[in-house]
Structure formats: C-alpha cells, structure tokens
Design an enzyme around this catalytic site. Sequence first.
Site, PDB file in Angstrom:
ATOM      1  N   ASN A   1     -16.427  -8.487  23.850  1.00  0.00           N
ATOM      2  CA  ASN A   1     -16.703  -9.110  22.719  1.00  0.00           C
ATOM      3  C   ASN A   1     -18.187  -9.367  22.449  1.00  0.00           C
ATOM      4  O   ASN A   1     -18.607  -9.437  21.198  1.00  0.00           O
ATOM      5  CB  ASN A   1     -16.322 -10.571  22.964  1.00  0.00           C
ATOM      6  CG  ASN A   1     -16.660 -11.358  24.232  1.00  0.00           C
ATOM      7  OD1 ASN A   1     -15.912 -11.333  25.247  1.00  0.00           O
ATOM      8  ND2 ASN A   1     -17.858 -11.966  24.204  1.00  0.00           N
TER       9      ASN A   1
ATOM     10  N   CYS B   1     -15.465 -10.788  16.394  1.00  0.00           N
ATOM     11  CA  CYS B   1     -15.167  -9.716  17.650  1.00  0.00           C
ATOM     12  C   CYS B   1     -13.581  -9.765  17.893  1.00  0.00           C
ATOM     13  O   CYS B   1     -13.173  -8.660  17.985  1.00  0.00           O
ATOM     14  CB  CYS B   1     -16.082 -10.370  18.792  1.00  0.00           C
ATOM     15  SG  CYS B   1     -15.719 -12.034  19.408  1.00  0.00           S
TER      16      CYS B   1
END
Length: 481
Positions: free
Chosen positions: A453, A289
């Site tokens: 994320n 991420c």
Amino acid sequence: MTATEDSFTNWKTREEIAESMIPIIGKLHRERDVTILLHSRSLVNKSVVSILKTHRFARQIAGAELSVTETLPFLHALTALDLGPSQIDLGILAEAYRSDDRGLSVGDFTAEAVAGATGDNKTERREARDVVLYGFGRIGRLLARLLIEKTGSGNGLRLRAIVVRKGAGQDIVKRASLLRRDSIHGQFQGTITVDEANSRIIANGNEIQVIYSDDPTAVDYTAHGIKNAILIDNTGRWRDREGLSRHLRPGIAKVVLTAPGKGDVPNIVHGVNQDTIKPDEQIISCASCTTNAIVPPLKAMADEYGVLRGHVETVHSFTNDQNLLDNYHNSDRRGRSAPLNMVITETGAASAVTKALPDLDAKITGSSIRVPVPDVSIAILNLQLARGTNREEVLEHLRNVSLTSPLRRQIDFITAPDAVSSDFIGSRHASIVDAGATKVEGDNAILYLWYDNEFGYSSQVIRVVQHVSGVEYPTYPAPAV
C-alpha cells in the site's frame, strides 16, 4: 564432474552472462532512453543476482524459468537497432519467439517486434518535465526515490523541489536522513548530500530545492527556475477542486493528488482509465491504494466473466493517521493503539470503483480492518460472476493477464504456497493475485490480492504522472488486448 559441481558451474556461467548484460542495459537507458524489462520488471540498475532472480521469477507466471542464455541474444539484437525512447520486455520477446514458427533469426524477429520504436516510427526524446512534491511523508519520500531512479537517462521526469512546513532544529538534515534510510523499504540506492546553505538535498546528482511553506498560494516556483511543473500533493489536506486549485501557481501546470478526489476531480487508476484524462485537465486524483489494488483485477474478471455484484474486505496495515498508543482521535476506533489492535474502519475504495469503471453495472460494497503490520495489505474480493467457471480457468486467465495484457504492470501473480505479507514489500504492482488462496465455485469467485500500500501505490502514482507529462513511453512487444 558431480551434480553439485555441475550446478555450481552452471550458476557461475549464468552469473558471467548476467554481468555482461549490465553495461548493455545501462547504455541503452542512458543514451537512448530505453528501459529493458523482464515480464514488466525493470532490469535497469540491477545487480547480477537481481537479474538472475528476475529470470527465475518468470516460472511463477510463465510456468518455466527463463535463462539469461535465452534473453541475451535479444539484448544484443536491440543494440543493433535505431531505437527511440521505449520499454522493451525481453521476457515477452523470448516467449513470442519461442512460439513463432517462421524460422526467423533472433535479429530479424526482434526488429519486427519492436518496429514501432525504430527508425521513422520512434518517439522523439522529450525535454525533462519538472516535478514538485508537496509534502514529504511516507508516500512523498517513496515518490522521491522513484523519481530519482527514473532520471538516469537525463530525460523524462525531474524532481525539482519539495514543499514542507519547517520543523525545529536541523530540518533539512533530518528530512535527508529519512530519505536515506527507511525502516520498511531499506537504504536509498545511491548517495545523498545536504546543502544547508542553499536549502537543497542532492540525491544521485539531482538538486532538490527544499521550500518551506504552509500556504500553497504563497509559493513562487518560478523563483527557483521551476516551469510547467506537475505538483504531487501527498498531504491529503485538500481533496476537492477548489482546495487543490490553490497549488496552480506560477510554474505549476498540473496537480496530482495521492488520495481519493472529491466532487468532480477525476479519480485515475493507471492501466484502467488513464486515457479518460482530458488534455486540458489540471487537477487529477490517483484514488487510494486499495482502489488501485482492486480495480485492475476487477476489470480483468468483468471483461472475461461479467460481474453482477461484489464485496471487498481489506486487511490493511496501520498508517500514520492512527495513534501509536490509545489517545484522542476524531475517529473513535482509530484512536486505539495501532500496533496492539485490529481496528475496524471504513474504506471508500468500493464506492470509488464506479469512478474508475463507470461501465461496470455491479454493486460493490466494502469494509476494512487495520492490523498491526507497518506495510503490505490484502484485499479479499468476493464476486458473483455472470457465468459459471472453475478455479483452473480463472487462474489461467489471471496468469495470462499478468503476463501479456495491458494490465501486466498492475497485476502480478504468485503461486508460492508459503507467501506472506512481508514477501511483497517493494512490489511495484498495484496488486498480486495469490493463486493458492483463490477460491472458485460456479459463479462465485474469491480473489486474495496482496498489495504494498506504500510502494505499489507510489508506482501507480508515478505512472499517472508519466502519462499526463507525455513521457510514458510505449512498451514492445505490444501487450495483447
């Protein structure tokens, strides 16, 4: 009429216009596989208020609010065209028309701007591609939500199965409940029922087979009617080619990993290097991420100013691999209580940059601190540039990148002075530039990049899956290169 009455009347008028847009957007999506966007934000299945808020958000990146009275004529013009599968951005259309001085009608201008998606030029609708989720945790369930959302037209990607280890008790009921309600991302948008007798979850009409297995080599996907599928491994249990190849069973054509790949596994950041994927490549990683958050803005800065070196410090939300309370953990600091501490840890995001941007001749270092929030992180990217500049120029560049460039789905831009992490829950962008926090002095630039994320990363994964499956339809008007 008072000013208050005038504002309310204006609001009700715009509500009525937005309401009239919904069936048009829905019909284009269902019948022609056309997704209507507004500055890269989908308007499909959105409410009246959501459509109005999306129009208003345009002021954050374009400097002025877009009105539905401006975009509705373009939407009507699209319905008169012989459109094929595509994504049409009304915001870009309206902006381009405003700056065009040829005196064309909205209909003629629209026909010209989306000519690549009409008539003999249009892309043919493809057969739905089967998708299997191996693992059903935080990322797996968000991927499921996105895949189900994108099956409205009946084409594109189709979630056929999830593979999990069987838990005690009503396993399938509990998993369906976790898909239905999420403490961070809210309620599932639609209906979910459970067919325990046949081990299926039915979500918005999508029949999802639940396959119980702890061994990839023991699953026969063809027994469930699955063929030529893309399997998304979101367990992170295997990260090299040898381990991930265990998934290449009958019915599975490609494997996509939702973690950084090891060895020769290509690490792909959509928007940056997806075109490097070889057609016969069967195993792909979507990196991390954080890598997805920093690589697109890093590329945008390197392309414009050059980058000599940089350091990224990520302030990252805690994750499932940390302990709720102090307890034994293979990693020393991650064993300490996640919701009670800031935890210094390592990140491989900086070293992963070279895989996504091999032409970047700059040393990038990185470190990370886990903090007591459940979602949304921020990356602080400190860059030494190849030439001097100023804050205004950098912000204008990044604003334009977020608005009209090929990276507009990866990079968002916000000027709100009071923005905090929870404001970005559910963002589909890989990262969001915080204009107010940006610092530039000569050849030094410090960018503050927010990112969800969980959801933003999941959106990037889906884009990679769409790309390798051949259902990543072109966007019109084409972004500036």
